[in-house]
Enzyme design. Structure first.
Site, mmCIF file in Angstrom:
data_model
loop_
_atom_site.group_PDB
_atom_site.id
_atom_site.type_symbol
_atom_site.label_atom_id
_atom_site.label_comp_id
_atom_site.label_asym_id
_atom_site.label_seq_id
_atom_site.Cartn_x
_atom_site.Cartn_y
_atom_site.Cartn_z
ATOM 1 N N GLN A 50 -18.855 60.050 161.157
ATOM 2 C CA GLN A 50 -18.715 61.237 160.307
ATOM 3 C C GLN A 50 -17.304 61.388 159.749
ATOM 4 O OE1 GLN A 50 -20.699 64.033 163.331
ATOM 5 N NE2 GLN A 50 -21.305 64.850 161.344
ATOM 6 N N CYS A 97 -25.735 69.896 160.628
ATOM 7 C CA CYS A 97 -24.862 68.720 160.704
ATOM 8 C C CYS A 97 -23.695 68.883 159.742
ATOM 9 C CB CYS A 97 -25.653 67.467 160.350
ATOM 10 S SG CYS A 97 -24.675 65.963 160.433
ATOM 11 N N HIS A 139 -28.318 64.449 168.897
ATOM 12 C CA HIS A 139 -27.864 64.492 167.505
ATOM 13 C C HIS A 139 -26.703 63.512 167.283
ATOM 14 C CE1 HIS A 139 -26.960 66.784 163.678
ATOM 15 N NE2 HIS A 139 -25.851 66.100 163.859
ATOM 16 N N GLU A 140 -25.721 63.560 168.187
ATOM 17 C CA GLU A 140 -24.537 62.703 168.029
ATOM 18 C C GLU A 140 -24.895 61.227 168.266
ATOM 19 O OE1 GLU A 140 -22.173 64.039 166.576
ATOM 20 O OE2 GLU A 140 -22.811 66.091 166.939
#
Ligand code: ZN
Length: 189
Positions: A50, A97, A139-140
């Site tokens: 990210q 997100c 999620h990560e």
């Protein structure tokens, strides 16, 4: 240092991350910078892709559970329970997100997860997570597999995601935002 956050479409978000091999001072600094970026965003987790880095690692900052309030997972594996086929709850299951900023969607996740990973010193550890913390880890971890949570949606919500990407002109390389400088959560017109 606060890193700019890459938005959906940046190639590094859509590939499997490379393992981390050097546990040196640069890595320790990066972990601190990732905490700082997460706090400023603000978010509860941040994966290296990210911020444009092809490294299999993520951090979390989340204090509403029994486990460690913050932590880093390097070269992780994650075990989860099979995910039920219930319709997600609009509020209870709403997930967001930083790389798809401003558009949360409900998504079912495993209520339980086991994380095995290295810390910034290269030490292996294992922890169990439940509820929202288990969701954060899933999620990560997805990010390190090249998956953004919206990739898991289908039907009407997937259609909505496609509309948003078109309207926001996302889905192409080179779109970033910087926590503390520009907020993607406020309309600019
Ligand atoms: Zn994310």
């Amino acid at each position: 240092m606060i890193y700019p956050i890459h938005v959906y479409g940046s190639p590094v978000l859509h590939k499997v991350s490379e393992p981390v091999t050097e546990f040196d001072d640069d890595l320790k600094q990066l972990v601190q910078d990732m905490y700082e970026t997460t706090e400023e965003a603000p978010g509860v987790g941040l994966a290296a892709p990210q911020i444009g880095l092809d490294k299999a690692m993520f951090v979390w900052i989340y204090d509403d559970h029994d486990g460690p309030e913050r932590g880093v997972a390097i070269n992780p594996t994650l075990l989860i329970e099979p995910i039920d086929t219930q319709e997600p709850d609009k509020y209870e299951d709403a997930e967001g997100c930083l790389s798809f900023p401003g558009y949360p969607f409900p998504l079912r996740r495993s209520p339980y997860a086991v994380l095995r990973a290295q810390d910034e010193n290269g030490e292996w550890y294992e922890l169990e997570a439940e509820g929202w913390f288990a969701r954060i880890l899933q999620h990560e971890y997805d990010h390190l597999q090249g998956r953004v949570f919206v990739d898991r949606l289908h039907g009407k919500t997937a259609k909505r995601v496609a509309q948003i990407m078109k309207a926001e002109k996302w889905g192409v390389p080179g779109i970033e935002w910087t926590p503390g400088e520009d907020s993607p959560y406020e309309a600019d017109e």
